[in-house]
Motif scaffolding. Structure first.
Motif, PDB file in Angstrom:
ATOM      1  N   ILE A   1       0.831  -1.206   0.000  1.00  9.73           N
ATOM      2  CA  ILE A   1       0.000   0.000   0.000  1.00  9.73           C
ATOM      3  C   ILE A   1       0.866   1.256   0.000  1.00  9.73           C
ATOM      4  O   ILE A   1       1.950   1.284   0.593  1.00  9.73           O
ATOM      5  N   GLN A   2       0.343   2.265  -0.672  1.00  8.57           N
ATOM      6  CA  GLN A   2       1.032   3.550  -0.735  1.00  8.57           C
ATOM      7  C   GLN A   2       0.474   4.415   0.404  1.00  8.57           C
ATOM      8  O   GLN A   2      -0.701   4.806   0.377  1.00  8.57           O
ATOM      9  N   VAL A   3       1.319   4.668   1.407  1.00  2.99           N
ATOM     10  CA  VAL A   3       0.863   5.458   2.565  1.00  2.99           C
ATOM     11  C   VAL A   3       1.658   6.753   2.618  1.00  2.99           C
ATOM     12  O   VAL A   3       2.892   6.746   2.555  1.00  2.99           O
ATOM     13  N   GLU A   4       0.934   7.863   2.712  1.00  5.22           N
ATOM     14  CA  GLU A   4       1.593   9.173   2.772  1.00  5.22           C
ATOM     15  C   GLU A   4       1.010  10.002   3.902  1.00  5.22           C
ATOM     16  O   GLU A   4      -0.114   9.763   4.349  1.00  5.22           O
ATOM     17  N   THR A   5       1.781  10.986   4.313  1.00  2.00           N
ATOM     18  CA  THR A   5       1.315  11.936   5.319  1.00  2.00           C
ATOM     19  C   THR A   5       0.946  13.226   4.596  1.00  2.00           C
ATOM     20  O   THR A   5       1.699  13.691   3.740  1.00  2.00           O
ATOM     21  N   LEU A   6      -0.208  13.769   4.953  1.00  2.00           N
ATOM     22  CA  LEU A   6      -0.630  15.039   4.353  1.00  2.00           C
ATOM     23  C   LEU A   6      -0.292  16.152   5.337  1.00  2.00           C
ATOM     24  O   LEU A   6      -0.884  16.224   6.419  1.00  2.00           O
ATOM     25  N   ASP A   7       0.674  17.008   4.976  1.00  2.00           N
ATOM     26  CA  ASP A   7       1.077  18.052   5.940  1.00  2.00           C
ATOM     27  C   ASP A   7       0.176  19.288   5.809  1.00  2.00           C
ATOM     28  O   ASP A   7      -0.745  19.328   4.993  1.00  2.00           O
TER      29      ASP A   7
ATOM     30  N   LEU B   1      -0.585  20.796   2.475  1.00  2.00           N
ATOM     31  CA  LEU B   1      -1.221  19.853   1.551  1.00  2.00           C
ATOM     32  C   LEU B   1      -0.198  19.111   0.691  1.00  2.00           C
ATOM     33  O   LEU B   1      -0.477  18.734  -0.447  1.00  2.00           O
TER      34      LEU B   1
ATOM     35  N   PHE C   1       4.899   8.159   4.481  1.00  4.21           N
ATOM     36  CA  PHE C   1       4.594   7.956   5.902  1.00  4.21           C
ATOM     37  C   PHE C   1       5.566   6.931   6.494  1.00  4.21           C
ATOM     38  O   PHE C   1       5.819   5.894   5.887  1.00  4.21           O
TER      39      PHE C   1
ATOM     40  N   VAL D   1      -5.564   0.624  -2.609  1.00  4.75           N
ATOM     41  CA  VAL D   1      -5.991   1.960  -2.181  1.00  4.75           C
ATOM     42  C   VAL D   1      -4.787   2.805  -1.759  1.00  4.75           C
ATOM     43  O   VAL D   1      -3.778   2.294  -1.269  1.00  4.75           O
ATOM     44  N   ARG D   2      -4.882   4.095  -2.022  1.00  5.91           N
ATOM     45  CA  ARG D   2      -3.835   5.021  -1.576  1.00  5.91           C
ATOM     46  C   ARG D   2      -4.274   5.600  -0.227  1.00  5.91           C
ATOM     47  O   ARG D   2      -5.439   5.995  -0.074  1.00  5.91           O
ATOM     48  N   VAL D   3      -3.362   5.659   0.730  1.00 11.76           N
ATOM     49  CA  VAL D   3      -3.728   6.110   2.078  1.00 11.76           C
ATOM     50  C   VAL D   3      -3.056   7.443   2.381  1.00 11.76           C
ATOM     51  O   VAL D   3      -1.850   7.601   2.203  1.00 11.76           O
ATOM     52  N   LEU D   4      -3.871   8.411   2.806  1.00  7.43           N
ATOM     53  CA  LEU D   4      -3.334   9.715   3.219  1.00  7.43           C
ATOM     54  C   LEU D   4      -3.600   9.870   4.701  1.00  7.43           C
ATOM     55  O   LEU D   4      -4.759   9.878   5.138  1.00  7.43           O
ATOM     56  N   VAL D   5      -2.546   9.994   5.487  1.00  3.34           N
ATOM     57  CA  VAL D   5      -2.716  10.179   6.934  1.00  3.34           C
ATOM     58  C   VAL D   5      -2.647  11.670   7.229  1.00  3.34           C
ATOM     59  O   VAL D   5      -1.664  12.336   6.870  1.00  3.34           O
TER      60      VAL D   5
ATOM     61  N   PRO E   1      -2.231  13.794  10.234  1.00  3.35           N
ATOM     62  CA  PRO E   1      -1.926  13.641  11.657  1.00  3.35           C
ATOM     63  C   PRO E   1      -2.742  14.607  12.521  1.00  3.35           C
ATOM     64  O   PRO E   1      -2.957  15.753  12.130  1.00  3.35           O
TER      65      PRO E   1
ATOM     66  N   ARG F   1      -8.197  19.661   6.163  1.00  2.00           N
ATOM     67  CA  ARG F   1      -7.030  19.472   5.286  1.00  2.00           C
ATOM     68  C   ARG F   1      -7.326  18.375   4.240  1.00  2.00           C
ATOM     69  O   ARG F   1      -7.034  18.535   3.069  1.00  2.00           O
ATOM     70  N   LEU F   2      -7.902  17.309   4.697  1.00  2.00           N
ATOM     71  CA  LEU F   2      -8.232  16.217   3.761  1.00  2.00           C
ATOM     72  C   LEU F   2      -9.255  16.662   2.724  1.00  2.00           C
ATOM     73  O   LEU F   2      -9.246  16.204   1.586  1.00  2.00           O
TER      74      LEU F   2
ATOM     75  N   CYS G   1      -7.407  18.855   0.027  1.00  2.00           N
ATOM     76  CA  CYS G   1      -6.447  18.141  -0.818  1.00  2.00           C
ATOM     77  C   CYS G   1      -7.115  17.740  -2.143  1.00  2.00           C
ATOM     78  O   CYS G   1      -8.125  17.042  -2.149  1.00  2.00           O
TER      79      CYS G   1
ATOM     80  N   PRO H   1      -4.111  13.674  -4.317  1.00  2.00           N
ATOM     81  CA  PRO H   1      -5.332  13.042  -4.802  1.00  2.00           C
ATOM     82  C   PRO H   1      -6.554  13.526  -4.025  1.00  2.00           C
ATOM     83  O   PRO H   1      -6.417  14.080  -2.932  1.00  2.00           O
TER      84      PRO H   1
END
Lengths: 71, 416
Positions: free
Chosen positions: A56-62, A65, A70, B173-177, B179, B197-198, B201, B204
């Protein structure tokens, strides 16, 4: 291995439509054969997509944006 | 004196009737709803043999008997004690055999926690009245999200648990964390910002959001009971799954969110399809399609056999000869019918034709008569219709004569 992104919802809906055509008593044999070929193509594509082993592609959204990996 | 009292025109109640009226009065006073009472525990003796608790709440001026039945007190997560300040929730009733009113306790909380609980109930009621929990406002979760947003602490066990489920169920699935602090005074504002924020965005675009936190005390989970968080969830255009605490914990976020998950891992299961299940479904679909096509093929085979066994395909020459004979027969019949028809029509026309011939004035000329006409055409019947010197035409049996009138002799019509 990353797979080509496909619209799963659309593919499943299309498959449902094709199945309805194949089950339609009013349709001719040749039309059904054509439909079956199209359905098999979608089935193959969906299977390939779902069976692909991928991480899985996991990223952090700062706050800005920006997506960063991650960890 | 006593007899005089009996003659007073007032009703005399039985003890039971008085008790019933007191019960009705209490029920009416509190509208039959549970009430919250604050006080100190008094006369506490723990649970009896059946697990029930009988004690009182008191303050400086009054005492209220409490009954806390085993079915309800089994869920207590603290040990009550003599003199402990608590808040009890329950319904007032009257125990008729002893003639005393008492509170049947449904929930008992230590004073501090009780205050939070009351705040929770107050906000819940307010938001409910404003329609924030209405089923009609809930957004459906997309069946196949492309991007999953997660609002939680990036360092806790919760995110790891969620990611494990995502990897197992639907790694495409692409995951956006996003925080967020999930505990403490700044947590509510941090959660609201992460949700916003989500939403902002674009690349994506997020399809589903999981708002998650692990288990904890009511104080720990409190940010998820803040009005600001509830409003942010309600305003969200992306469907949100609330997964806060354990299965038994309920927060305001759970009520406002589009879907409530019992735990964070359950939220991941709700958000994403299961690849293995989808593959099984595809297998079923493939089998169904093959079965349907096999049936079609059988029908086509049967139809083919039916055609192949038809005379026209087995003995095509005979088919043609039969048709040829039939055609000849029909031609003969047609010829006969046409001849017959012509004969009948001819016979029917013969008599009128003979009559027409007989009436033809030219036939008379054969017998030596002649017709006198003006050159312009009219037949002359009266000598007075022409003048001397006027040209006339005399038509004979063979040919005609161009003549000029020498003399006219008027006379009467002949044969009259």
């Amino acid at each position: 291995m990353a797979t080509k992104p496909i619209d799963l919802a659309k593919s499943f809906a299309e498959l449902e439509k094709l199945e309805a055509v194949i089950n339609d008593a009013g349709r001719g044999f040749h039309k059904k054969v054509e439909t079956m070929q199209a359905a098999l193509a979608i089935l193959h594509e969906l299977r390939q997509h779902l069976q692909a082993k991928q991480k899985i592609q996991v990223e952090t959204l700062d706050d800005n944006l920006q997506c960063k990996p991650f960890d | 004196m006593q007899e005089e009292l009996l003659h007073v025109d007032e009703p005399i109640y039985s003890v039971e009737e008085v008790t019933q009226r007191i019960t009705a009065a209490i029920s009416s006073e509190f509208s039959g709803l549970p009430i919250w009472v604050r006080g100190e525990i008094s006369n506490y003796r723990g649970r009896n043999q059946k697990g029930h608790m009988y004690f009182s709440l008191k303050d400086e001026r009054a005492t209220l008997p409490l009954v806390f039945f085993a079915g309800k007190n089994a869920q207590l997560d603290f040990e009550p004690d003599e003199g402990m300040a608590v808040i009890a929730c329950g319904q007032l009733n009257v125990y008729a055999p002893h003639g005393r009113y008492q509170l049947i306790v449904e929930r008992l909380l230590p004073e501090g926690r009780g205050k939070l609980f009351l705040q929770f109930e107050k906000l819940k009621r307010k938001l409910d009245e404003q329609g924030l929990f209405a089923a009609a406002t809930k957004q459906p979760l997309p069946a196949f999200p492309v991007t999953l947003g997660i609002v939680t602490s990036p360092t806790g066990a919760v995110i790891r648990d969620i990611l494990k489920i995502v990897q197992k169920r639907y790694p495409a699935v692409r995951v956006l964390v996003a925080p967020a602090q999930v505990q403490g005074e700044q947590a509510a504002a941090s959660i609201v910002k992460a949700i916003e924020r989500l939403h902002r965005c674009q690349q994506p675009q997020v399809d589903t959001i999981i708002l998650a936190r692990g288990g904890g005390s009511i104080e720990d989970l409190w940010p998820f009971n803040e009005e600001a968080v509830a409003r942010a969830i309600f305003a969200a255009k992306i469907p949100i799954i609330s997964a806060v605490g354990h299965e038994t914990d309920f927060t305001i976020s759970d009520f406002v969110a589009d879907v409530r998950a019992a735990t964070p891992t359950h939220a991941a299961e709700l958000a994403l399809p299961n690849c293995e299940e989808l593959l099984r479904e595809l297998d079923h679909t493939g089998k169904r399609l093959l079965t349907a096509m096999e049936q079609e093929l059988e029908l086509a085979k049967e139809a083919h056999q039916r055609f192949a066994s038809a005379t026209v395909f087995r003995f095509p020459e005979k088919f043609i000869v039969d048709r040829q004979q039939m055609l000849d027969r029909l031609c003969e019949q047609l010829d006969f019918k046409i001849g017959d028809w012509l004969h009948t029509r001819r016979a029917s026309l013969l008599a009128p034709a003979q009559r027409l011939v007989a009436l033809n004035p030219l036939q008379v000329l054969q017998r030596g008569f002649a017709l006198a006409q003006k050159p312009s055409g009219p037949i002359l019947q009266d000598a007075s219709k022409v003048k001397r010197g006027e040209p006339i035409v005399v038509r004979l049996h063979r040919g005609s004569l161009d003549c000029k009138v020498e003399q006219t002799h008027k006379g009467k019509p002949r044969g009259c």
